[in-house]
Enzyme design. Structure first.
Site, PDB file in Angstrom:
ATOM      1  CG  HIS A  36     -17.181   7.195  50.973  1.00  0.00           C
ATOM      2  ND1 HIS A  36     -16.117   6.336  50.809  1.00  0.00           N
ATOM      3  CD2 HIS A  36     -17.126   7.614  52.273  1.00  0.00           C
ATOM      4  CE1 HIS A  36     -15.452   6.235  51.946  1.00  0.00           C
ATOM      5  NE2 HIS A  36     -16.038   7.003  52.850  1.00  0.00           N
ATOM      6  CG  ASP A  65     -11.332   9.932  55.106  1.00  0.00           C
ATOM      7  OD1 ASP A  65     -11.861  10.943  55.578  1.00  0.00           O
ATOM      8  OD2 ASP A  65     -11.776   8.778  55.285  1.00  0.00           O
ATOM      9  CG  HIS A 110     -13.612   5.575  55.941  1.00  0.00           C
ATOM     10  ND1 HIS A 110     -13.453   6.543  56.907  1.00  0.00           N
ATOM     11  CD2 HIS A 110     -14.357   4.597  56.491  1.00  0.00           C
ATOM     12  CE1 HIS A 110     -14.069   6.159  58.015  1.00  0.00           C
ATOM     13  NE2 HIS A 110     -14.630   4.980  57.791  1.00  0.00           N
ATOM     14  CG  ASP A 168     -11.490   9.345  58.804  1.00  0.00           C
ATOM     15  OD1 ASP A 168     -10.358   9.673  58.418  1.00  0.00           O
ATOM     16  OD2 ASP A 168     -12.390   8.968  58.017  1.00  0.00           O
TER      17      ASP A 168
END
Length: 354
Positions: A169, A206, A208, A286
């Site tokens: 991120h 991931d 995200h 995740d």
């Protein structure tokens, strides 16, 4: 009368770009983060400094900031890895970080409030920055060093795992989502210069969206990004989505069988679309069923199968692969990651040295 062309805004821009590229190259070539690793060592990079312990306030964030050490503990306990064969990376220095990050962004980290916002742990804001640097940012800088070194080790061994990293991120001038430094972007720029690599594929699995590296390489055709993510969770970065070469959106509630079918199709498309010289695999856990942030329903065995598929993808094409452990917000993540690495070792997709 002079025949020299007058300086124009466009020529000034080119000069500035050339100067920036030259300075970046100089910083990379003078870095100490690449060093020779003896063959007796495993292609597993980790330091006890990775694990964040800060008066217990790290527990206020759902991320398990001790998972990195527990992964290695499980591998050692199983007999897959010997402690003496773990590779210890160096800390990324300011000059190393400036390869990607702006001076202004690094300066912003001298403010504890800014660090608290990026790490999503509000109490960090009240501590003197010298303590925050030591207890929070130093562990991240060590992990950055590990990710950068992993590319060199992967080129030499076929693959390497940084038991940490994957801060997808964070981009050049902005952090967020517990990601302070852009280790993936840094790793790739070092590989361009030090490994003479010109084509890199990021496989970001991931849960995200990897909006940080997507912004950093938005106009760089040397980097191909395959991102499989849940579009219904953080970061909702619609601008960065435009920069994904191969976007695979995985809705909340997607279960193991469907997920693995989507991955098979995605890897087939990627294989036909791009011919990389290095794969960066962001292997977040995740996606696990029960993860409070990922909202997917993938079984532990599904994670093991996922990782095996990605390693086979790279191995079959003889492409060096770097694996990063990235996100995962349940205590069970460490065990799942360790079991997956044990499976990779058992299948001879990674050799533990010795």
């Amino acid at each position: 009368m002079s025949t020299q062309p007058s300086s124009t805004p466009s020529s000034s821009l080119y000069n500035a770009t050339d100067d920036a590229d030259s300075l970046r190259r100089q910083r990379i070539l003078s870095s100490k983060l690449y060093f020779d690793v003896p063959l007796s060592k495993a292609p597993i990079i980790y330091s006890t400094s990775y694990d964040i312990s800060f008066l217990g306030i790290e527990k206020l964030h759902p991320f398990d900031s001790s998972k990195w050490g527990r992964i290695c503990g499980f591998l050692i306990e199983n007999g897959t890895l010997e402690k003496t064969r773990i590779v210890e990376p160096l800390e990324a220095t300011k000059d190393d970080l400036l390869v990607v990050h702006s001076e202004a962004y690094l300066d912003s980290l001298k403010n504890s409030v800014n660090v608290s916002i990026i790490t999503e742990v509000p109490p960090v804001a009240v501590f003197p920055n010298c303590i925050v640097q030591k207890k929070v940012l130093y562990p991240f800088r060590k992990q950055v060093g590990g990710t950068i070194l992993a590319a060199k080790l992967a080129k030499e061994r076929g693959c390497a795992i940084n038991v940490g990293g994957g801060f997808h991120h964070c981009c050049a001038d902005r952090g967020g989502g517990f990601c302070v430094y852009a280790d993936i972007s840094l790793c790739i720029h070092y590989a361009f210069i030090r490994l003479n690599i010109s084509r890199v594929m990021i496989i970001d699995l991931d849960a995200h969206q990897g909006n940080g590296h997507e912004k950093d390489f938005s106009n760089d055709r040397r980097v191909y990004i395959l991102d499989m993510y849940n579009p219904n969770i953080y970061p909702f970065d619609f601008e960065a989505r435009r920069y994904i070469d191969q976007r695979v959106e995985v809705p909340s509630g997607t279960a193991t069988e469907e997920y693995l079918m989507m991955l098979d199709e995605a890897l087939q498309v990627a294989e036909n679309a791009f011919d990389p010289e290095l794969v960066i695999y962001n292997a977040g856990t995740d996606i696990l069923d029960g993860d409070p942030l990922g909202r997917l329903k993938i079984s532990p065995h599904g994670v093991t199968t996922r990782d095996e598929k990605v390693f086979k993808f790279a191995c079959d094409k003889n492409i060096p692969l770097v694996m990063l452990t990235s996100g995962g917000y349940m205590k069970s993540s460490a065990r799942v990651i360790a079991d997956s690495i044990i499976n990779l070792s058992n299948k001879s997709l990674i050799t533990m040295g010795g």
